[in-house]
Design a protein around this motif. Structure first.
Motif, short mmCIF file in Angstrom:
data_model
loop_
_atom_site.label_atom_id
_atom_site.label_comp_id
_atom_site.label_asym_id
_atom_site.label_seq_id
_atom_site.Cartn_x
_atom_site.Cartn_y
_atom_site.Cartn_z
N ALA A 1 48.73 50.14 40.43
CA ALA A 1 47.27 50.12 40.43
C ALA A 1 46.72 50.47 39.06
CB ALA A 1 46.73 51.10 41.47
N TRP A 2 45.59 49.84 38.73
CA TRP A 2 44.91 50.01 37.45
C TRP A 2 43.45 50.36 37.70
CZ3 TRP A 2 46.97 47.96 32.49
CH2 TRP A 2 48.30 47.53 32.59
N LEU A 3 42.77 50.77 36.62
CA LEU A 3 41.32 50.93 36.63
C LEU A 3 40.72 50.00 35.58
CD1 LEU A 3 40.91 54.81 36.85
CD2 LEU A 3 40.58 53.14 38.69
N LEU A 4 39.64 49.32 35.96
CA LEU A 4 38.87 48.49 35.03
C LEU A 4 37.55 49.22 34.78
CD1 LEU A 4 38.31 45.80 33.50
CD2 LEU A 4 37.36 44.92 35.66
N VAL A 5 37.27 49.51 33.49
CA VAL A 5 36.11 50.32 33.13
C VAL A 5 35.35 49.66 31.98
CG1 VAL A 5 35.33 52.59 32.32
CG2 VAL A 5 37.30 52.42 33.86
N LYS A 6 34.03 49.64 32.09
CA LYS A 6 33.17 49.19 30.99
C LYS A 6 32.97 50.35 30.04
CE LYS A 6 30.08 46.68 28.77
NZ LYS A 6 30.17 47.52 27.56
N LYS A 7 33.09 50.10 28.75
CA LYS A 7 32.83 51.12 27.75
C LYS A 7 31.35 51.12 27.37
CE LYS A 7 37.45 51.17 25.70
NZ LYS A 7 38.21 51.18 24.43
N ALA A 8 30.86 52.27 26.92
CA ALA A 8 29.46 52.36 26.51
C ALA A 8 29.22 51.44 25.32
CB ALA A 8 29.13 53.80 26.16
N GLY A 9 27.99 50.93 25.23
CA GLY A 9 27.65 50.04 24.12
C GLY A 9 27.02 48.77 24.63
N PRO A 10 27.01 47.73 23.80
CA PRO A 10 26.39 46.47 24.20
C PRO A 10 26.94 45.96 25.54
CG PRO A 10 26.95 46.41 21.87
CD PRO A 10 27.54 47.68 22.43
N GLY A 11 26.04 45.48 26.38
CA GLY A 11 26.43 44.92 27.67
C GLY A 11 26.55 45.94 28.79
N SER A 12 26.35 47.23 28.48
CA SER A 12 26.47 48.24 29.53
C SER A 12 25.11 48.55 30.13
CB SER A 12 27.11 49.52 28.97
OG SER A 12 26.30 50.08 27.95
#
Length: 229
Positions: free
Chosen positions: A167-178
């Motif tokens: 199992a993995w985690l998919l995470v958006k990083k802070a910055g453009p597009g968030s």
């Protein structure tokens, strides 16, 4: 053998599990008999109404699409950590697949291409280095899609060696597009294809494709939380 031939053979080996799961005299999914020429690395996110509704997140790596099933879909909120379960590698041709997988087949049900575009590895100076980072269990990348843009990361938190599922985690990083307010993930039943403008139910009914505008600008589409255009 030249590098192109080596890559083609390697991609074919990695698709053996994909081929074993499908009967190509019944399903209209691509067989994966060719490898596209090298260019910008691509990604695709498909919504798949199979036994359980989910998003399929796919990154082009080493001539195939490395794939993860994301039950709740990708989020643009950096505070969200989305479970991503690895599935079999898919052929590059699957980037364009949209249709209905026949009843009785593996993954039966409608599929739409919710988002597609290119990506750039972060912290890896070559595609090979990015593939190695994934093998080690953590990789960051910048998406340039029709709907999703900005930096994301995939991190493995369970390797499956104890008999449990990897199992993995998919995470958006802070910055453009968030985003940190409003709807950060589309409603999969209302979401529309980036390729044809159709919803899952329209694909299931065989509704004709409609022309889609060019979304090549840097604007992130905020309408996803409402009309999912």
């Amino acid at each position: 053998m030249n590098d192109a031939g080596d890559n083609r053979d390697a991609a074919g080996d990695r698709l053996s599990r994909y081929h074993r799961k499908r009967r190509f005299d019944t399903t209209d999914e691509p067989r994966g008999e060719r490898v596209d020429p090298a260019g910008e690395l691509s990604f695709v996110i498909q919504i798949h109404d199979a036994r359980r509704m989910h998003f399929d997140f796919r990154l082009e790596v080493d001539g195939v699409l490395k794939s993860w099933a994301v039950p709740r879909g990708p989020s643009t909120d950096p505070g969200d950590k989305r479970l991503a379960v690895p599935t079999e590698d898919h052929p590059l041709e699957y980037r364009e697949y949209e249709g209905v997988i026949a009843s009785g087949e593996y993954g039966a049900g409608p599929v739409i291409v919710w988002d597609q575009g290119t990506y750039r590895p972060i912290g890896a100076d070559s595609p090979a280095a990015f593939a190695e980072a994934l093998d080690r269990g953590h990789a960051s990348f910048r998406l340039n899609g029709r709907k999703l843009r900005g930096d994301f990361a995939l991190t493995r938190f369970r390797d499956g060696r104890d008999g449990s599922a990897e199992a993995w985690l998919l995470v958006k990083k802070a910055g453009p597009g968030s985003t940190r307010s409003g709807t950060a993930t589309p409603d999969p039943r209302r979401a529309r294809s980036a390729r044809t403008g159709r919803t899952l139910s329209q694909v299931d009914r065989g509704t004709p494709e409609r022309g889609m505008p060019d979304h090549g600008s840097s604007r992130v589409h905020r309408s996803e939380g409402n009309d999912h255009a």
